[in-house]
Design a protein around this motif. Structure first.
Motif, PDB file in Angstrom:
ATOM      1  N   UNK A   1       0.814  -1.194   0.000  1.00  0.00           N
ATOM      2  CA  UNK A   1       0.000   0.000   0.000  1.00  0.00           C
ATOM      3  C   UNK A   1       0.865   1.269   0.000  1.00  0.00           C
ATOM      4  N   UNK A   2       1.970   1.240   0.721  1.00  0.00           N
ATOM      5  CA  UNK A   2       2.856   2.407   0.756  1.00  0.00           C
ATOM      6  C   UNK A   2       3.488   2.657  -0.613  1.00  0.00           C
ATOM      7  N   UNK A   3       3.785   1.595  -1.329  1.00  0.00           N
ATOM      8  CA  UNK A   3       4.363   1.755  -2.658  1.00  0.00           C
ATOM      9  C   UNK A   3       3.368   2.452  -3.598  1.00  0.00           C
ATOM     10  N   UNK A   4       2.097   2.125  -3.478  1.00  0.00           N
ATOM     11  CA  UNK A   4       1.083   2.785  -4.304  1.00  0.00           C
ATOM     12  C   UNK A   4       1.003   4.274  -3.955  1.00  0.00           C
ATOM     13  N   UNK A   5       1.117   4.601  -2.680  1.00  0.00           N
ATOM     14  CA  UNK A   5       1.127   6.002  -2.259  1.00  0.00           C
ATOM     15  C   UNK A   5       2.319   6.752  -2.832  1.00  0.00           C
ATOM     16  N   UNK A   6       3.468   6.101  -2.846  1.00  0.00           N
ATOM     17  CA  UNK A   6       4.662   6.721  -3.438  1.00  0.00           C
ATOM     18  C   UNK A   6       4.444   6.910  -4.933  1.00  0.00           C
ATOM     19  N   UNK A   7       3.895   5.909  -5.599  1.00  0.00           N
ATOM     20  CA  UNK A   7       3.638   5.997  -7.034  1.00  0.00           C
ATOM     21  C   UNK A   7       2.733   7.185  -7.356  1.00  0.00           C
ATOM     22  N   UNK A   8       1.618   7.305  -6.659  1.00  0.00           N
ATOM     23  CA  UNK A   8       0.696   8.407  -6.948  1.00  0.00           C
ATOM     24  C   UNK A   8       1.309   9.756  -6.583  1.00  0.00           C
ATOM     25  N   UNK A   9       2.065   9.808  -5.501  1.00  0.00           N
ATOM     26  CA  UNK A   9       2.733  11.058  -5.118  1.00  0.00           C
ATOM     27  C   UNK A   9       3.762  11.478  -6.163  1.00  0.00           C
ATOM     28  N   UNK A  10       4.517  10.517  -6.669  1.00  0.00           N
ATOM     29  CA  UNK A  10       5.536  10.812  -7.676  1.00  0.00           C
ATOM     30  C   UNK A  10       4.884  11.330  -8.953  1.00  0.00           C
ATOM     31  N   UNK A  11       3.779  10.734  -9.346  1.00  0.00           N
ATOM     32  CA  UNK A  11       3.087  11.207 -10.547  1.00  0.00           C
ATOM     33  C   UNK A  11       2.629  12.652 -10.352  1.00  0.00           C
ATOM     34  N   UNK A  12       1.986  12.927  -9.234  1.00  0.00           N
ATOM     35  CA  UNK A  12       1.505  14.287  -8.960  1.00  0.00           C
ATOM     36  C   UNK A  12       2.662  15.280  -8.889  1.00  0.00           C
ATOM     37  N   UNK A  13       3.686  14.944  -8.126  1.00  0.00           N
ATOM     38  CA  UNK A  13       4.821  15.855  -7.973  1.00  0.00           C
ATOM     39  C   UNK A  13       5.577  16.049  -9.289  1.00  0.00           C
ATOM     40  N   UNK A  14       5.633  15.023 -10.122  1.00  0.00           N
ATOM     41  CA  UNK A  14       6.291  15.148 -11.424  1.00  0.00           C
ATOM     42  C   UNK A  14       5.539  16.112 -12.336  1.00  0.00           C
TER      43      UNK A  14
END
Length: 179
Positions: free
Chosen positions: A1-14
Motif C-alpha cells: 500500500x505504501x508503494x502505491x502512495x509513493x507511485x501516486x505522489x511521484x506522478x503528482x509531484x512530477x
C-alpha cells in the motif's frame, strides 16, 4: 500500500515539477527572444497575451501547458518501473535520484541547445520555418534550439532514469542479506 502512495505522489509531484520547469524555462527563453513567442508560440497555440494579463503571464501558461504532460509521463513510467523495488523506502530513495537525473539531463540538454544554436545553427542556418518579419533571427534560432534540446533531454533523462532504477534494484538485490 505504501508503494502505491509513493507511485501516486511521484506522478503528482512530477506533473507539478515539470510544469514549474516549463514556466521557468519559457520565462528564460522569452528573455532571450520575445519574438519566439510573439511571432511563433502565440500563433502556434492560439494565445492572445492580453487575455492572460500580458506577455509574461501568457508565456508562463504556455510553459506549463508545454511540459505538464512530460511530467505525467515521466512520473508514471518511473513510478511503475520503481515498483520492482522490494520495499517502499528503497523505492522512494531510488525514485528521488531518478527524478533528479531527468531534471539535470533536461537542463544540460537545454544548455547544449543554447550552445548548438549560438555557435552552430546561427552560422549554418536552419531548415525549420522562420517568420519572415524577424528582427533578431539569431536569438529566435537559439531559443528554438534550446526548446528542441530540452525535450530531447527530458526523453534522454527518462531513459537514463529507467536504466538507473533497474541497475539500482539489481545491485540492491545482490547485496548479502543481513541476519
Amino acid at each position: 500500500m505504501r508503494k502505491f502512495g509513493i507511485l501516486t505522489s511521484v506522478i503528482f509531484l512530477s506533473v507539478v515539477a515539470a510544469g514549474l520547469y516549463g514556466i521557468l524555462h519559457d520565462q528564460l527563453t522569452y528573455s532571450l527572444s520575445p519574438e519566439y513567442f510573439t511571432k511563433f508560440k502565440y500563433r502556434q497555440v492560439g494565445f492572445d497575451p492580453q487575455r492572460f494579463g500580458g506577455h509574461r503571464s501568457a508565456v508562463a501558461v504556455i510553459g506549463f501547458l508545454a511540459t505538464w504532460w512530460a511530467g505525467l509521463c515521466t512520473g508514471m513510467v518511473l513510478g511503475l518501473v520503481a515498483l520492482i523495488f522490494p520495499d517502499h523506502r528503497s523505492m522512494r530513495r531510488a525514485l528521488t535520484t531518478a527524478l533528479a537525473i531527468v531534471f539535470i539531463t533536461a537542463v544540460l540538454f537545454g544548455i547544449a541547445g543554447f550552445l548548438w544554436g549560438r555557435y552552430w545553427l546561427v552560422v549554418t542556418g536552419v531548415d525549420w520555418w522562420l517568420p519572415p518579419d524577424l528582427l533578431d533571427r539569431n536569438r529566435f534560432i537559439i531559443v528554438g534550439a534550446i526548446h528542441h534540446c530540452s525535450y530531447l533531454g527530458g526523453a534522454a533523462g527518462l531513459l537514463i532514469g529507467i536504466v538507473y532504477l533497474c541497475r539500482r534494484n539489481y545491485l540492491l538485490r545482490m547485496q548479502p542479506k543481513r541476519a
